[in-house]
Design an enzyme around this catalytic site. Structure first.
Site, PDB file in Angstrom:
ATOM      1  N   TYR A  40     -10.911  14.831  -1.238  1.00  0.00           N
ATOM      2  CA  TYR A  40     -10.051  14.351  -2.318  1.00  0.00           C
ATOM      3  C   TYR A  40      -9.314  15.511  -2.973  1.00  0.00           C
ATOM      4  O   TYR A  40      -8.085  15.475  -3.148  1.00  0.00           O
ATOM      5  CB  TYR A  40     -10.895  13.604  -3.348  1.00  0.00           C
ATOM      6  CG  TYR A  40     -10.127  13.168  -4.577  1.00  0.00           C
ATOM      7  CD1 TYR A  40      -9.163  12.175  -4.493  1.00  0.00           C
ATOM      8  CD2 TYR A  40     -10.382  13.735  -5.823  1.00  0.00           C
ATOM      9  CE1 TYR A  40      -8.461  11.758  -5.615  1.00  0.00           C
ATOM     10  CE2 TYR A  40      -9.688  13.332  -6.949  1.00  0.00           C
ATOM     11  CZ  TYR A  40      -8.734  12.342  -6.845  1.00  0.00           C
ATOM     12  OH  TYR A  40      -8.031  11.949  -7.959  1.00  0.00           O
ATOM     13  N   CYS A  98       0.440   7.549 -10.884  1.00  0.00           N
ATOM     14  CA  CYS A  98      -1.010   7.500 -11.145  1.00  0.00           C
ATOM     15  C   CYS A  98      -1.794   7.002  -9.945  1.00  0.00           C
ATOM     16  O   CYS A  98      -2.987   7.295  -9.825  1.00  0.00           O
ATOM     17  CB  CYS A  98      -1.307   6.575 -12.329  1.00  0.00           C
ATOM     18  SG  CYS A  98      -0.533   7.028 -13.880  1.00  0.00           S
ATOM     19  N   ASP A 104       0.827  -1.205   0.000  1.00  0.00           N
ATOM     20  CA  ASP A 104       0.000   0.000   0.000  1.00  0.00           C
ATOM     21  C   ASP A 104       0.864   1.260   0.000  1.00  0.00           C
ATOM     22  O   ASP A 104       2.015   1.246   0.451  1.00  0.00           O
ATOM     23  CB  ASP A 104      -0.922   0.014   1.222  1.00  0.00           C
ATOM     24  CG  ASP A 104      -1.992  -1.063   1.154  1.00  0.00           C
ATOM     25  OD1 ASP A 104      -2.359  -1.457   0.036  1.00  0.00           O
ATOM     26  OD2 ASP A 104      -2.434  -1.515   2.226  1.00  0.00           O
TER      27      ASP A 104
END
Length: 329
Positions: free
Chosen positions: A143, A71, A51
């Site tokens: 976000y 990305c 992760d």
């Protein structure tokens, strides 16, 4: 030269990998969270990094690389189950990204290309005032805030270390294999479901995956891209009504659109607690790609018509494959 890609199993990352495979200048190297299942990914050299956290060790994946295309991210989701969404986004998108970038700089990486989001600019524009790459950021959700904070940290790190950073903010990305809301719209159109979206006069910018990937690859080594922020887009804006009509044409299923006024849709959505959905369908969000055109000579190579047709063809092929499997005894 060798470019490390994060998020290579994701929608955009897969596109970057496919594009680099088609040219000889850059050799892709993948940093993956878990062992790959897709044959196309297995065929490439990769390192398992787990992760994306502030403690992730990237050094093995960065060996002999000259560039990074980042990305991977914790992405925006509706109805986020996290108790503290902003903290979760900051963990992966800010602290995780800056941890990678610091190790990249230590490893001698020359250029770091960061895939950000138009949400850093904000959520909505007027139809005649698109977002510019150098506008004052105005993110409003967790976000977007996390992406903005990551951008700030990367630019500061570039100034401190000399590693070149390129930031690309993207609006909604579509193309063959697209999922989520875009795929849902295609399913509704294919089934002939009447949609109350026949009188929406907004303007929205989208970007075909092929266009976004072309910009990313251009920014890998263009000298004038260093330490710049660019907005990605197709160079043509569409209203929601226009988009649905063109999608219907590409699918061979004329869109059945009911002309319900946008104000009525927004009022109904507010009652149902879906104000964000109505804003995306009825509001405008336009981007100006002029900076990339002027500074690095970039032009979107794929037209909206071509990109929509490619997207529709891939969707129909997938549907036909699923139907064939269901029909097999």
């Amino acid at each position: 030269m060798k470019a490390m890609i994060t998020g290579a199993t994701g929608f955009v990352g897969q596109g970057v990998l496919e594009r680099l495979n088609q040219q000889a200048k850059w050799v892709p190297y993948l940093a993956l969270r878990r062992p790959p299942s897709a044959e196309a990914i297995q065929a490439h050299s990769y390192t398992l990094v787990g992760d994306i956290t502030p403690e992730t060790d990237w050094h093995d994946a960065l060996i002999d690389c000259q560039a990074v295309v980042h990305c991977a991210a914790r992405v925006h989701v509706m109805d986020d189950p996290e108790v503290d969404p902003l903290a979760a986004f900051r963990e992966a998108n800010v602290a995780g990204t800056l941890n990678l970038a610091r190790q990249a700089a230590e490893s001698g990486i020359k250029r770091f290309v960061f895939i950000s989001s138009i949400k850093v600019n904000g959520e909505q524009t007027s139809a005649d005032r698109p977002f510019q790459a150098d506008d004052t950021p105005a993110p409003s959700d967790p976000y977007g805030i996390s992406k903005h904070e990551a951008e700030q940290g990367l630019l500061a790190l570039a100034e401190e270390t000399g590693m070149e950073v390129v930031i690309i903010r993207s609006p909604l990305v579509y193309g063959p294999g697209v999922k989520a809301n875009f795929a849902s719209l295609m399913r509704w159109l294919q089934k002939g479901v009447p949609l109350p979206l026949g009188a929406i006069h907004n303007q929205r910018s989208l970007v075909a995956r092929g266009n976004l990937v072309d910009l990313i690859v251009t920014c890998l080594d263009h000298p004038d891209a260093a330490n710049q922020i660019f907005l990605a887009g197709d160079g043509e804006d569409l209203s929601t009504t226009q988009l649905l009509r063109r999608m219907g044409q590409a699918l061979g299923k004329p869109a059945r659109l009911v002309p319900v006024p946008a104000g009525l849709l927004e009022a109904g959505a507010a009652v149902l607690g879906k104000r964000d959905v109505a804003q995306r369908l009825c509001g405008s969000l336009c981007v100006d790609i002029g900076k990339a055109q002027r500074l690095i000579g970039w032009q979107p190579p794929i037209s909206i018509e071509t990109a929509l047709q490619e997207t529709a063809d891939a969707f129909l092929n997938e549907q036909n494959t699923l139907q064939a499997k269901d029909a097999t005894p």
